[in-house]
Design an enzyme around this catalytic site. Sequence first.
Site, short mmCIF file in Angstrom:
data_model
loop_
_atom_site.label_atom_id
_atom_site.label_comp_id
_atom_site.label_asym_id
_atom_site.label_seq_id
_atom_site.Cartn_x
_atom_site.Cartn_y
_atom_site.Cartn_z
N HIS B 500 -10.74 4.20 6.18
CA HIS B 500 -10.78 5.30 5.22
C HIS B 500 -10.82 6.66 5.88
O HIS B 500 -10.70 7.69 5.20
CB HIS B 500 -11.97 5.16 4.28
CG HIS B 500 -11.68 5.62 2.88
ND1 HIS B 500 -10.68 6.51 2.60
CD2 HIS B 500 -12.26 5.28 1.70
CE1 HIS B 500 -10.66 6.74 1.29
NE2 HIS B 500 -11.60 6.01 0.72
N ASP B 504 -5.91 6.77 2.64
CA ASP B 504 -6.61 6.91 1.36
C ASP B 504 -6.15 5.82 0.40
O ASP B 504 -5.19 5.10 0.64
CB ASP B 504 -6.39 8.30 0.75
CG ASP B 504 -4.92 8.61 0.59
OD1 ASP B 504 -4.54 9.77 0.77
OD2 ASP B 504 -4.12 7.69 0.30
#
Lengths: 376, 530
Positions: B500, B504
Amino acid sequence: MLRRGALVRAVSCPSSHASTLSSLFRDRGESGVILKSSSTDVYENLAVEDRIHELVDLRGGGILFLWRSASAVVIGRHQNPWQECDLRLMARLGVPLARRRSGGGAVFHDLGNVNATFFTSRGKYDRRRNLAVLTGALKTLSPRLDVRATERFDVVLGGAHKVSGSAAKLGRSGAYHHCTLLCSADRAALASVLKSGVRGLRSNATPSVPSPVRNLTDEDPALDCDAVTEAVAAQYNAEFGFSGPVLPVDPGDEAFLPGVRQAAAELRAWDWVYGRTPRFSVRTSFGASGGSVTVDVVVRSGVVESCAADAPPGWLPPRVAEGFCSALVGSRFRPAEMKTAHVMIGNRIPLHSWLENLVCGIMPDFINLNLTRALI
Amino acid sequence: MAAAFTVRGPFTSMRRLVRPGPVTRNPKCRGSELPVCQPATCTVTRSSSLVSSRHRYRPCCPRVQAAARPVVVVVPRGLPAALPQPRRCFRTSYAAGGPVLQFKLSDIGEGIMEVTVKEWYVKEGDKVSQFDSICEVQSDKASVTITSRYDGVIRKLYYDVDTIALVGSPLVDIETDPGHEVAPEKDVVETPAVSLDEHTHQEIKGLKTQATPAVRRLAMENNIKLSEVLGTGRDGRILKEDILNFLSKQTGAILPHQEIRPPPPPLTPAPAALSKPREKGLPSAPQPVAPKPVFTGKDHTEPLKGFHKAMVRTMTAALKIPHFGYCDEVDVTQLARLRADLKDVAKARGVKLSFMPFFIKAASLGLLHFPILNASVDEGCQNITYKAAHNIGLAMDTSQGLLVPNVKNVQVLSVFDIAVELNRLQALGASGQLGTADLTGGTFTLSNIGSIGGTYAKPVILPPEVAIGALGKVQILPRFNSKDEVVKAHIMNVSWSADHRIVDGATMSRFSNLWRSYLENPAAMVLDLK
């Protein structure tokens, strides 16, 4: 450690090489020593292997020994010759039997088969690398050849047929790994000879793993023994970074390899070839009037340790059975001595066909006697 | 009746036995080949070591026994029947109380862990000198002569002929003379834990093994003895690749050794410990007498080595990455149909075709549109490298544990090429021969855990990659089609995880949708196929 440019004596003819192999190896071991046998006697060649293993301190180099032998069957150290090959057929064909000191299974040698023995110190013992020498050599001669080494340290052709088997011996400080290479061997003889001749045999000896075999010349006629021998020698040098030439060696040369004649004599002795067999038993049964006859013989170190005969009393009086068994016990499991037992009985009791059948049942490779076939 | 007994021991060499009582020459012995018992020498023949009074059996009334079938068993003669009670005779030379040393079976190389004892050259009570042969063992086609390391007397043989001996286990006990210096252990003995010293100064018979400190550290971390690894560098130097190759071959051999343990002795639990303590005030109800289950298990601790250790390192590093998960389901009905059609074509070409080549190719096509999923970040997360090649890794469960070989350059391979490569990797994985080239350089990973079972998973990213997908099993479930009918559909679940810090949710979602569309409609894949 290899020192390139170390002194390498130009050895061109046999008489100018060092007096013993040990001293030769000391001088030239770092650039590798390749020996090629001038004899095709299987015992002499196996004796050379033994002596090299015993005599030469192999640190700092290696030796390759290339040899061929006339038709012979060679079994592994812990095998049972009665189980592995057809001794009667071999006696008839004049094929000798030898037991090597390394482990593994039974193989058939003849002049169409090349043997390569790789000697190294124990630390450098590496069977895969040796097999890479063999496959590399074959691929140099025939680039499209589909040969590869297997998990069991064999070399297979086309993924299915075995062209090379190997075995190894490790000693205190040295080790050797020898391999066969089937170039143009007599496959019919191989198949017929490597079959057990004795039924009802029970033993813990190392069994052989039979595999379909093929000759290299069947795949590519250029792969005959001489070409393959040269290629293996060259590839050995390439793989290990050596530069030694191929030296002829005479297995009878006692000065070059002290003790080699004695070693050959030991390998020929009955006590080694047959006497070294781990304990086994043979049970044969055949029908006779009144029932069936069962003979159970236990053989240890090639000598009959005990013998039990179970027969209908009308067919075989127990006294005779006992006499027969006791005559057999203590004698070696070979025709000449069985004949002696047989004759001893015959001297005391009239010879009957059932007695002949008994002996035949135990010792099917009994060819010296004119006996009737067992009633099996 | 007949007393037959044996003197135990191998008969491969003549040994002198001390025998009491007069010995007479047996007329039946053949003098030519086998030596006979002589009063003076008492040399024993092989056959004569069996003594029996049975040989004197003369059927007193054979006709009586005509009804039953006599089984005549004759054991060899050679010793007189008149012998005192059976006694095991062996040479009793007493070495004056020196230490009894255990001689362990030393390593014979090639990662071999067990051998079969084939022949003993000595027996208990024999005197041996250093370098005398003790026994012969065999391991797959190699016959090994084990020689003694000490002078002394053999006190115990641990194995019988034709039994399996483990490398590193005691073979014989040798009682050495007191004050006798024990020869330094020159042979390399395989023991589970190797100390640091042995790694810094590996000596094989006086020769130091060559290896750089980095390589030595790698060997030590994986508990490998440098002396067992064959160096392929210059002068026999051991390189990192040699360690990795050795590791991939060796682990299968190390682990079974650890698992072979003698069964724990049965524990007899104290009844008081197992029964619950009675509370005060409770009426003492008659307790039913039931046999309590006896728990004989024992805790077992062992150090982590080899692949387990490598996995600990990798996973510790992996979970430093902030993961996010994204799951979806894919309708592979059409793909199943396509594969069924193509399976025979591939088989004719000698290749086994599964679903994986399609998944891998679809992933590669997806990565062309979303190259960030095929990227790599450095340690401090400062720079991101967009990798050009799609080296898609496959998580493979092999006998050595979890391995992730990868298929290189999937972007230029056809589905069939990928299938060929998969077959090759699977064969190597099954035989434990995956090399470093196959195991390194991956940029994206797919894990087909569904081949074993499961639907949704939470896969862990393999650093330095940034994304991974876990495919569940294909289930046949009812679904509505476009005509609002309930039809049979092949449904497979996929669970993605991504880094992350870089990726995304939207990117992952779009990639997953694209990948899914290729698989749900293979014809569309053909349009974009590169």
